[in-house]
Scaffold this active site. Structure first.
Site, mmCIF file in Angstrom:
data_model
loop_
_atom_site.group_PDB
_atom_site.id
_atom_site.type_symbol
_atom_site.label_atom_id
_atom_site.label_comp_id
_atom_site.label_asym_id
_atom_site.label_seq_id
_atom_site.Cartn_x
_atom_site.Cartn_y
_atom_site.Cartn_z
ATOM 1 N N LYS A 255 0.835 -1.200 0.000
ATOM 2 C CA LYS A 255 0.000 0.000 0.000
ATOM 3 C C LYS A 255 0.872 1.252 0.000
ATOM 4 O O LYS A 255 1.996 1.214 0.488
ATOM 5 C CB LYS A 255 -0.857 0.027 1.284
ATOM 6 C CG LYS A 255 -2.022 -0.928 1.295
ATOM 7 C CD LYS A 255 -2.861 -0.716 2.544
ATOM 8 C CE LYS A 255 -4.029 -1.683 2.572
ATOM 9 N NZ LYS A 255 -5.002 -1.468 1.480
ATOM 10 N N ARG B 222 -10.586 -11.242 1.570
ATOM 11 C CA ARG B 222 -11.421 -12.307 0.999
ATOM 12 C C ARG B 222 -10.717 -13.655 1.104
ATOM 13 O O ARG B 222 -11.358 -14.696 1.164
ATOM 14 C CB ARG B 222 -11.800 -11.927 -0.443
ATOM 15 C CG ARG B 222 -10.649 -11.752 -1.357
ATOM 16 C CD ARG B 222 -11.000 -10.902 -2.587
ATOM 17 N NE ARG B 222 -10.967 -9.463 -2.325
ATOM 18 C CZ ARG B 222 -11.210 -8.535 -3.236
ATOM 19 N NH1 ARG B 222 -11.527 -8.873 -4.475
ATOM 20 N NH2 ARG B 222 -11.162 -7.258 -2.912
HETATM 21 N N1 BES Z 1 -8.317 -3.504 4.229
HETATM 22 C C1 BES Z 1 -8.380 -3.100 2.885
HETATM 23 C C2 BES Z 1 -9.628 -2.275 2.580
HETATM 24 C C3 BES Z 1 -9.647 -0.872 3.108
HETATM 25 C C4 BES Z 1 -8.868 0.103 2.531
HETATM 26 C C5 BES Z 1 -10.508 -0.533 4.117
HETATM 27 C C6 BES Z 1 -8.930 1.399 2.990
HETATM 28 C C7 BES Z 1 -10.582 0.771 4.568
HETATM 29 C C8 BES Z 1 -9.784 1.742 4.016
HETATM 30 C C9 BES Z 1 -8.410 -4.310 1.948
HETATM 31 O O1 BES Z 1 -7.671 -5.392 2.383
HETATM 32 C C10 BES Z 1 -7.843 -3.874 0.655
HETATM 33 O O2 BES Z 1 -6.699 -3.526 0.636
HETATM 34 N N2 BES Z 1 -8.641 -3.898 -0.395
HETATM 35 C C11 BES Z 1 -8.197 -3.477 -1.674
HETATM 36 C C12 BES Z 1 -8.754 -4.421 -2.688
HETATM 37 C C13 BES Z 1 -8.165 -4.245 -4.066
HETATM 38 C C14 BES Z 1 -6.723 -4.649 -4.070
HETATM 39 C C15 BES Z 1 -8.949 -5.073 -5.057
HETATM 40 C C16 BES Z 1 -8.722 -2.076 -1.891
HETATM 41 O O3 BES Z 1 -9.825 -1.749 -1.466
HETATM 42 O O4 BES Z 1 -7.975 -1.279 -2.467
HETATM 43 MN MN MN Z 2 -5.662 -5.247 1.804
#
Ligand code: BES
Ligand code: MN
Ligand code: ZN
Length: 487
Positions: free
Chosen positions: A273, A347
């Site tokens: 990230k 997931r």
């Molecule tokens: N935990 C995150 C989702 C999230 C991000 C919640 C920011 C709250 C604030 C999740 O694991 C994630 O990183 N999801 C990705 C999915 C993508 C890679 C398809 C996302 O939402 O960017």
């Molecule tokens: Mn994630």
């Protein structure tokens, strides 16, 4: 701190402050019978000459010459907008202010706070809101120096001592569940690891003996074939844990099963990230926190419903053993998944827990997860995203959300979204296309639910607040407890 309930207006003189909520219509008939004529005149004067509006956030302190105590007026806003959400908000504002003073005993007139229309505000909600306002995360080992010693709720309505005791017990169980979820969410990620979550559950078990718990560690996951879960936890030194909490007071009744995502920190893994606000990914275990909070509440209120809570907990790190984009893993269900983005890890830990949940033959299966940034983008920070493979279940969850003010909004699961998960290298891939990310994530989970009645709550936007009140909200504990109690 102690709660009392009274119909006796003589109790006025025994308290430091008397709190009165006033709507923007500024009507006072609900308190006319409980305060002196002199005080009423004074309140009317303040409303008139000092322009008290009754809007949310407006509050005034008035000296009550009769009792030599103080009256606090606080705005409840427009009557037609009033409901569970507003009582939480307004009462919290006023109690938070009072907590900062030396006031030790508080009287609250509740006749106009209680309502019986579509958006019913109950005594239970009032007590729960007061309790929730007291929560603060304590990073110093200071003893709780709460000055408030007692709160008396005054109403014309007669409630027997026993009934009040029961309402109080339930309200405290709910607010303790919410506080526990908040505390786990706020705990820093170097402390709150999967092992820490498992230990918190063990502590619960030692307090509430009727709970049954089972900790599934990594060797057992290997035996169970949980390749998706393990593909996430193997990037971290912290061992992953799945913990099952059973609250089963009834014989031979299928339980409601709730499954919570417990990523104690989400770096994204190899699909790392960006740095800004990455600290917020300590809240990526909020789904699991809410499950633990709900299980605590069920145990504390001795709820006569069968409930199973499952937390699926790992740390998503880019260690040398971490999964790569392109890796293919086999899930417990037998479905093979191509991992195209290691940041779509929620997931992966959830799908194996969902397959595991099947053995309980759930009446309903609900998972709770901070699953996608896309949900936050689409719905903002007010409702949680709701998805379901059964409309009756979705309606029930929506009803509990409205009833508690812990709101949800449903999104569709059309077949088209499932097509986005197709790949040439496995049965499915772990991400969809560019758009509708909250829905393709839910579609991925749906692939594992088989014939169970399932719903998914994406709490990415609602589990924590940012800004000056940054911290865990404890959502959707309130909604889930209401759902369990009403079904
Ligand atoms: N935990 C995150 C989702 C999230 C991000 C919640 C920011 C709250 C604030 C999740 O694991 C994630 O990183 N999801 C990705 C999915 C993508 C890679 C398809 C996302 O939402 O960017
Ligand atoms: Mn994630
Ligand atoms: Zn995550």
């Amino acid at each position: 701190m102690e709660y009392k309930y009274t119909n006796d207006k003589k109790s006025l003189a025994k308290h430091d402050v008397h709190i009165i909520g006033v709507f923007s219509d500024k009507k006072l008939n609900h308190v006319e019978s409980v305060i002196s004529r002199e005080s009423l005149v004074e309140i009317k004067r303040i409303i008139k000459t000092c322009n008290f509006t009754g809007k949310v956030g407006d509050h005034r302190t008035i000296d009550d010459f009769q009792t030599k105590k103080q009256i606090v007026l606080f705005g409840l806003g427009e009557k037609k907008k009033y409901g569970p959400l507003l009582i939480k908000k307004t009462l919290t504002q006023i109690i938070k202010k009072i907590i900062q003073t030396n006031i030790s005993s508080v009287l609250i007139s509740i006749d106009n706070l209680l309502s019986t229309d579509a958006n019913e505000v109950t005594l239970e909600m009032i007590i729960t809101s007061i309790e929730n306002s007291k929560y603060v995360y304590r990073y110093k080992d200071e003893k709780d120096q709460l000055k408030i010693k007692n709160i008396t709720l005054m109403s014309k309505k007669k409630i027997s001592t026993n009934d009040f005791k029961q309402i109080l017990k339930i309200s405290l169980a709910i607010s303790n569940g919410i506080s526990l979820a908040k505390e786990l969410g706020n705990t820093p990620p170097n402390v709150c690891t999967p092992t820490f979550l498992a230990n918190s559950i063990k502590k619960l078990k030692s307090k509430y003996r009727a709970l049954k718990i089972k900790v599934i560690d990594e060797p057992e996951m290997k035996r169970l074939g949980m390749g998706a879960f393990l593909s996430v936890s193997k990037g971290s030194k912290q061992p992953g844990k799945i913990v099952v909490i059973e609250h089963m007071p009834l014989k031979s009744k299928e339980p409601i099963v709730i499954v919570g995502k417990g990523i104690t920190f989400d770096t994204g893994g190899i699909s790392l990230k960006p740095s800004p606000n990455m600290d917020e990914m300590k809240y990526d275990m909020s789904g699991a926190g809410s499950v633990i909070g709900v299980m605590r509440a069920c145990a504390e209120m001795n709820l006569k419903k069968n409930v199973v809570g499952i937390i699926t907990s790992a740390e998503n790190m880019p260690g040398s053993q971490a999964s790569r984009p392109g890796d293919v893993v086999e899930t417990m269900s037998g479905i093979k998944v191509e991992i195209l983005n290691t940041d779509a890890e929620g997931r992966l830990v959830l799908c194996d827990a969902i397959t595991y949940a099947k053995k309980f033959k759930p009446k309903y299966l609900i998972d709770i997860a901070t699953l996608t940034g896309a949900c936050l983008v689409g719905l903002g920070k007010y409702p949680s995203g709701l998805f379901a493979n059964n409309q009756d279940l979705a309606n029930k969850i929506k009803a509990s959300g409205d009833k508690t003010g812990d709101r949800v909004w449903q999104l569709p699961l059309y077949d088209d979204y499932f097509d986005e998960l197709k790949t040439n290298f496995a049965d499915i891939q772990n991400i969809g296309g560019r758009y509708g990310g909250a829905i393709t994530a839910a579609a991925f989970l749906a692939k594992f639910t088989e014939d169970m009645k399932w719903a998914h709550l994406d709490v990415a936007g609602t589990a924590w607040e940012v800004g000056p009140n940054k911290g865990s909200t404890g959502r959707p504990v309130d909604l889930l407890i209401d759902f369990i109690r009403s079904n």
